[in-house]
Design an enzyme around this catalytic site. Structure first.
Site, short mmCIF file in Angstrom:
data_model
loop_
_atom_site.label_atom_id
_atom_site.label_comp_id
_atom_site.label_asym_id
_atom_site.label_seq_id
_atom_site.Cartn_x
_atom_site.Cartn_y
_atom_site.Cartn_z
N ASP A 195 16.84 -68.80 -30.81
CA ASP A 195 18.17 -69.24 -30.38
C ASP A 195 18.27 -69.48 -28.88
O ASP A 195 19.32 -69.30 -28.27
CB ASP A 195 19.25 -68.23 -30.81
CG ASP A 195 19.28 -68.03 -32.31
OD1 ASP A 195 19.00 -69.01 -33.02
OD2 ASP A 195 19.58 -66.92 -32.75
N GLN A 231 12.27 -70.47 -34.15
CA GLN A 231 12.19 -69.05 -33.76
C GLN A 231 11.67 -68.92 -32.32
O GLN A 231 11.90 -69.82 -31.54
CB GLN A 231 11.33 -68.25 -34.76
CG GLN A 231 11.97 -68.08 -36.13
CD GLN A 231 11.83 -69.27 -37.05
OE1 GLN A 231 10.76 -69.78 -37.25
NE2 GLN A 231 12.93 -69.73 -37.63
N GLY A 233 18.23 -72.36 -36.95
CA GLY A 233 19.49 -73.07 -36.80
C GLY A 233 19.46 -73.67 -35.41
O GLY A 233 19.50 -72.94 -34.42
P1 GDP Z 1 17.96 -72.80 -31.03
O1 GDP Z 1 17.82 -72.08 -32.34
O2 GDP Z 1 16.94 -72.38 -30.03
O3 GDP Z 1 18.01 -74.29 -31.18
O4 GDP Z 1 19.38 -72.35 -30.44
P2 GDP Z 1 20.78 -72.26 -31.24
O5 GDP Z 1 21.28 -73.64 -31.47
O6 GDP Z 1 20.65 -71.36 -32.42
O7 GDP Z 1 21.66 -71.46 -30.21
C1 GDP Z 1 21.90 -71.95 -28.94
C2 GDP Z 1 23.43 -72.11 -28.76
O8 GDP Z 1 23.71 -72.30 -27.40
C3 GDP Z 1 23.98 -73.34 -29.47
O9 GDP Z 1 25.30 -73.07 -29.85
C4 GDP Z 1 23.93 -74.42 -28.39
O10 GDP Z 1 24.91 -75.44 -28.58
C5 GDP Z 1 24.26 -73.59 -27.17
N1 GDP Z 1 23.66 -74.04 -25.91
C6 GDP Z 1 22.44 -74.59 -25.68
N2 GDP Z 1 22.23 -74.77 -24.36
C7 GDP Z 1 23.34 -74.32 -23.74
C8 GDP Z 1 23.74 -74.19 -22.36
O11 GDP Z 1 23.00 -74.52 -21.43
N3 GDP Z 1 24.97 -73.65 -22.12
C9 GDP Z 1 25.81 -73.25 -23.13
N4 GDP Z 1 27.00 -72.73 -22.81
N5 GDP Z 1 25.47 -73.36 -24.42
C10 GDP Z 1 24.26 -73.87 -24.72
P1 IMO Z 2 15.87 -70.39 -34.43
O1 IMO Z 2 14.84 -71.45 -34.76
C1 IMO Z 2 16.89 -66.15 -34.27
C2 IMO Z 2 15.00 -63.55 -37.28
C3 IMO Z 2 15.90 -62.93 -38.32
C4 IMO Z 2 15.16 -61.64 -38.58
C5 IMO Z 2 13.69 -62.07 -38.49
C6 IMO Z 2 13.04 -62.36 -39.83
O2 IMO Z 2 17.27 -70.80 -34.67
O3 IMO Z 2 15.61 -69.83 -33.07
P2 IMO Z 2 13.27 -64.37 -41.57
O4 IMO Z 2 14.46 -64.87 -42.34
O5 IMO Z 2 12.64 -65.37 -40.70
O6 IMO Z 2 12.27 -63.67 -42.45
O7 IMO Z 2 13.87 -63.20 -40.62
O8 IMO Z 2 13.69 -63.25 -37.71
N1 IMO Z 2 15.09 -65.03 -37.18
C7 IMO Z 2 15.70 -65.67 -36.18
N2 IMO Z 2 16.43 -65.22 -35.12
N3 IMO Z 2 16.67 -67.47 -34.40
C8 IMO Z 2 15.93 -67.95 -35.43
O9 IMO Z 2 15.57 -69.24 -35.52
C9 IMO Z 2 15.45 -67.05 -36.41
N4 IMO Z 2 14.72 -67.18 -37.54
C10 IMO Z 2 14.51 -65.94 -37.98
O10 IMO Z 2 17.19 -62.70 -37.79
O11 IMO Z 2 15.38 -60.72 -37.53
MG MG Z 3 18.98 -70.95 -33.65
#
Ligand code: GDP
Ligand code: IMO
Ligand code: MG
Length: 427
Positions: free
Chosen positions: A13, A223, A40
């Protein structure tokens, strides 16, 4: 540089979706190489938010080829839902292809994920319960079903019948729950198989050919390094290889074809699910990060645990991935904090350590050693060049660069595509 791997530096994330979307502008091909719909990835364009789980974050550009690599585990029902949703929002998915070697997530994987978590009780990993671990388990146990078998009706019927019989022995004998009925699953999965068949290709040659032709290929990791099954905080990890080397295995390219690796890190750290997290904040500052950063899981909606930037873990990620560059996201979330802290080492039984420990017992007992820096109060969401940032924000970034020994070439100051500062074009 023609090929670039984008990898999460922390526990996921970090904003990989946003950075992939941003860099995809220059790419010809965007390839997801690991994980499944546990990921996600959020992309915000012109105020519209897209949450991608399986489809690469390059899909919002109509002229880019997007590939789900062999290292990904694909839940056909989820993928079709994602494709339908994108199409209904006016995004063409006609440039998506799926590797014939990618494994398929089936209903018994999801149920097994749930049963295994229940059985672990207090020691549960906190998985996303999407069947990811059980699907990779079958892959390694050589009982999985790949896209190649899935789209061949005869093969699929036979494999599914065999696997359901085997899983039912587990469900009934070990977990004491009802088994699954082949005839209930088969018809809908045959429909999914027919729907996805035209998208299934031998992706490895396609990716290699693109590299031969000098096209730009962006490998999108899911991840993060600390969730890697080999290098992460085992067993509180996912079941795939998010690290940069995973791009080779999960896309079918050799290591010498990777030109550069970029790590995506948040300006602080978050984690979802169980497992150690030395710099975690269970106080008002952690809550400040959670609410300002919208730190709730993109996939499961769970609140993310938040904490200070951890340079020990960061340096470890630099080494494991051989990072050339950093993208530091969510700098704007830290605005308003009076003092910022950076963890530069751990204290374990009175001793200062600078290496990220393998033993969870040790990691759990580690206390962070902090360095303090003054924060900034100015709104930075409209900053578009490095010079637009307040001096304290620049100092914070420069200190992270110094601690990790890697230049931060992209900075995120908001979720939108344009809320980005480019310090150096590297792709
Ligand atoms: P990913 O799994 O690494 O693609 O990250 P996610 O999408 O799960 O979580 C990142 C969150 O932070 C999302 O809601 C993005 O829209 C948001 N985001 C990404 N870059 C920035 C940033 O520079 N500033 C802020 N405020 N939000 C950001
Ligand atoms: P993105 O790509 C954050 C975490 C789960 C759990 C562990 C194992 O959005 O960064 P799983 O379902 O993979 O067997 O769960 O890994 N986890 C993540 N945490 N971002 C993700 O993906 C994750 N994908 C799995 O919360 O701790
Ligand atoms: Mg994510």
């Amino acid at each position: 540089m023609p090929t670039l791997v984008l990898v999460g530096v922390q526990w996921g994330d970090e904003g990989k979706g946003k950075i992939t979307d941003f860099l995809a502008r220059q790419a010809d091909l965007i390839v997801r190489y690991n994980g499944g719909n546990n990921a996600g990835h959020t992309v915000v364009v012109a105020g519209q938010q897209f949450k991608l789980h399986l489809v690469p974050s390059g899909i919002l550009y109509p002229d880019k080829m997007c590939i789900i690599g062999n290292g990904v585990v694909v839940d056909p029902e989820v993928l079709i839902g994602e494709l339908d949703l994108l199409e209904s929002r006016g995004v063409s998915t006609s440039n998506l292809r799926i590797s014939s070697r990618a494994h398929v997530i089936l209903p018994y994987h999801r149920r097994l994920d749930f049963c295994e978590e229940e059985a672990k009780g207090e020691n549960r990993i906190g998985t996303t319960c999407r069947g990811i671990g059980p699907a990779y388990t079958d892959k390694v146990a050589r009982t999985g079903i790949r896209m190649a078998e899935f789209v061949d009706e005869e093969d699929f019927r036979a494999c599914l019948a065999r696997n359901i019989a085997q899983k039912n022995r587990l469900f009934q004998g070990v977990f004491g729950v009802a088994g699954m009925d082949l005839e209930e699953i088969l018809p809908s999965y045959l429909n999914y198989s027919r729907r996805l068949k035209p998208l299934v290709v031998d992706a490895g040659p396609l990716i290699n050919r693109a590299i031969d032709e000098g096209k730009k290929v962006l490998f999108e990791g899911a991840q993060g390094t600390l969730l890697d099954v080999d290098h992460g905080t085992y067993p509180y990890v996912t079941s795939s290889s998010p690290v940069a080397a995973g791009a080779c295995v999960g896309a079918g390219v050799g290591p010498t074809r990777i030109d550069r690796v970029m790590g995506v890190a948040k300006a602080y750290v978050t984690r979802v699910g169980g497992g150690p997290f030395p710099t975690e904040l269970k106080d008002a500052t952690g809550e400040y990060m959670r609410s300002r950063g919208g730190e709730y899981g993109t996939t499961t909606g769970r609140p993310r645990r938040c904490g200070w930037f951890d340079a020990v873990a960061g340096r470890y990620a630099v080494q494991v991935n051989s990072l050339d560059y950093l993208a530091i996201t969510k700098l704007d979330v830290l605005t308003g904090l009076h003092t910022l802290r950076l963890c530069t080492a751990y204290r374990y039984k009175g001793e200062v350590i600078t290496e990220f420990p393998a033993s969870l017992k040790v990691l759990e007992a580690c206390e962070p050693v902090y360095e303090e820096m003054p924060g900034w109060q100015e709104d930075i969401t409209r900053a578009r060049s490095y010079e637009d940032l307040p001096a304290n924000a620049r100092r914070y970034i420069e200190r992270i660069e110094e601690l990790l020994g890697v230049p931060a070439v992209i900075l995120g100051v908001g979720p939108g595509r344009e809320e980005t500062i480019i310090r150096r074009e590297v792709f």
